[in-house]
Design an enzyme around this catalytic site. Structure first.
Site, PDB file in Angstrom:
ATOM      1  N   ALA A 141      -0.375   7.869  -1.946  1.00  0.00           N
ATOM      2  CA  ALA A 141      -1.218   7.144  -0.993  1.00  0.00           C
ATOM      3  C   ALA A 141      -2.288   8.071  -0.423  1.00  0.00           C
ATOM      4  O   ALA A 141      -1.998   9.187   0.020  1.00  0.00           O
ATOM      5  CB  ALA A 141      -0.361   6.581   0.140  1.00  0.00           C
TER       6      ALA A 141
ATOM      7  N   TYR B 284     -14.192  14.092   1.659  1.00  0.00           N
ATOM      8  CA  TYR B 284     -13.006  13.697   0.893  1.00  0.00           C
ATOM      9  C   TYR B 284     -12.272  14.925   0.364  1.00  0.00           C
ATOM     10  O   TYR B 284     -11.053  15.070   0.563  1.00  0.00           O
ATOM     11  CB  TYR B 284     -13.410  12.791  -0.273  1.00  0.00           C
ATOM     12  CG  TYR B 284     -12.308  12.617  -1.297  1.00  0.00           C
ATOM     13  CD1 TYR B 284     -11.141  11.930  -0.983  1.00  0.00           C
ATOM     14  CD2 TYR B 284     -12.425  13.156  -2.581  1.00  0.00           C
ATOM     15  CE1 TYR B 284     -10.126  11.780  -1.912  1.00  0.00           C
ATOM     16  CE2 TYR B 284     -11.416  13.006  -3.518  1.00  0.00           C
ATOM     17  CZ  TYR B 284     -10.266  12.323  -3.178  1.00  0.00           C
ATOM     18  OH  TYR B 284      -9.257  12.183  -4.096  1.00  0.00           O
TER      19      TYR B 284
END
Length: 332
Positions: free
Chosen positions: A87, A154
Site C-alpha cells: 500500500a 514521491y
C-alpha cells in the site's frame, strides 16, 4: 527448502492494486490464506479482487481500511505469518501537488505496518520500495549500494518509508526486507503509468501519441516477475535487513518504448511531446537500469517474461479493457 504457503496466513496491503492483486492471485494459487487489505471506499469497489467476494470457498478475506489508521493495521496484522506491504500513494506528478499526502501515507503508513508486525512477531515483513529512490543513475547498472536521490516528493517519501522499515530491523530485530521493483508493467496497471498511457491512446485510435520526455531510459519488469520476486524474497533469509532490486538488467528509452508499443498494438501513430506532461527539470530521472545480482544469487530469482512478450500481452489487455481508460486526458 521453499516455503509451503498452505500452512500460512499472510497479509497483503494495497491488495486491490496492480501488483498487489497479482500477488494475491499467486498466493492463492500456492494455497495461502490471504488477508487482502484494501483502501476503504464508500462505494465498496474491490477492483481486481471482486471475484473473490462471491466465492464462499475463497481463501481471501478482504479488509477495508487505511494504513494511516494504526489500530486498523494492528488488527489486520494479528495472526499473520508474513506481511507484504504494497500500500502506498503512487504517481510522481501528483506528488508535486500534494507532497504532504505522500508523507502521511507512505512514511507514517509504513511505520504503522512495521510497528504492527513487531508487536505481533511476524515472521517476515516485505516492504515495497521503488527504483525511483535512486534518481538518475550515477553509475549503471544500479546496485543496492547506489546513493538514494530524492528527485520528487514521491521518491523522497519512499526513501523515508524504506528507512522507517529498515530501522525496525536495526532497532527491534524485525525481520524486514525492502523489495525494490524497477518499473513494473503489465495487465491491470492504471493510466498514470507510461505503458498503459501509450496503449490507451493507440487503442482509442489516436494518430498522435502525447508523452512527456522521450529520452529517459527505464528497466521494465513484467508484473508476474515482480510478484514472483516478492515470494522469493519472503523465503530468503540472507535478504533480511537489506534491500533487493527486482529488475531485468535491460533498459529502453521512452522513445523506443513508444515505437515498440506501436508495433505491438498493430496501430500507426506519431509520437509528440506534450509540455504539460514534462517533469520539472531537476526532477526527471534520466536513467534507470537495475543490477539484479542479489535477487539472482541470493534467491534464485530472475525475470522470465521478455519485454517483447510482455508488451504484446499488455497491449491485448488494454485493448480488451479500453473502457477503463480516458485516453485523451492526462492522468496524474
Amino acid at each position: 527448502m521453499s516455503i509451503n504457503w498452505n500452512s500460512r496466513t499472510v497479509l497483503v496491503t494495497g491488495a486491490e492494486g496492480f501488483i498487489g492483486s497479482t500477488l494475491v492471485d499467486m498466493l492463492v494459487d500456492r494455497g495461502a490464506t490471504v488477508r487482502a487489505m484494501v483502501h476503504y471506499k464508500p462505494y465498496a469497489e474491490k477492483g481486481y479482487l471482486a471475484r473473490y467476494l462471491g466465492d464462499p470457498h475463497s481463501s481471501v478475506e478482504i479488509i477495508a481500511g487505511d494504513i494511516g489508521d494504526a489500530g486498523r493495521v494492528m488488527d489486520a496484522v494479528a495472526g499473520c505469518d508474513t506481511v507484504f506491504h504494497l500500500a502506498a500513494l503512487i504517481g510522481i506528478p501528483y506528488s508535486y501537488d500534494a507532497p504532504g499526502a505522500y508523507v502521511r501515507t507512505n512514511i507514517v503508513g509504513t511505520e504503522n505496518v512495521a510497528e504492527a508486525c513487531r508487536r505481533h512477531s511476524v515472521r517476515r515483513l516485505l516492504h515495497t520500495s521503488t527504483s525511483e529512490v535512486y534518481g538518475t543513475a550515477l553509475t549503471a547498472p544500479i546496485s543496492e549500494s547506489h546513493p538514494l536521490q530524492p528527485q520528487s516528493p514521491y521518491s523522497a517519501s519512499k526513501i523515508g518509508a524504506d528507512m522507517m522499515a529498515l530501522s525496525h530491523w536495526h532497532a527491534f530485530e524485525l525481520p524486514v526486507t525492502v523489495v525494490r521493483p524497477f518499473n513494473t508493467y503489465g495487465p491491470r496497471q492504471s493510466a498514470r503509468a507510461v505503458i498503459p498511457t501509450i496503449l490507451a491512446q493507440l487503442h482509442s485510435g489516436a494518430t498522435k501519441i502525447r508523452l512527456g520526455s522521450l529520452t529517459p531510459t527505464r528497466d521494465f519488469t513484467y508484473v508476474t516477475d515482480t510478484a514472483a520476486g516478492f515470494l522469493a524474497m519472503a523465503d530468503c533469509d540472507r535478504a533480511i535487513g537489506t534491500s533487493v532490486n527486482l529488475g531485468t538488467g535491460r533498459e529502453i528509452s521512452i522513445r523506443d518504448l513508444a515505437s515498440a508499443l506501436i508495433a505491438a498494438s498493430g496501430r500507426d501513430a506519431e509520437v509528440v511531446v506534450d509540455p504539460a506532461r514534462l517533469r520539472p527539470g531537476g526532477s526527471e530521472v534520466e536513467r534507470l537500469l537495475s543490477d539484479n545480482t542479489r535477487a539472482r544469487e541470493w534467491a534464485g530469482w530472475q525475470p522470465e517474461v521478455s519485454l517483447e512478450v510482455g508488451l504484446k500481452q499488455t497491449s491485448r489487455w488494454v485493448e480488451e479493457n479500453i473502457h477503463l481508460f480516458s485516453p485523451h486526458r492526462y492522468q496524474i
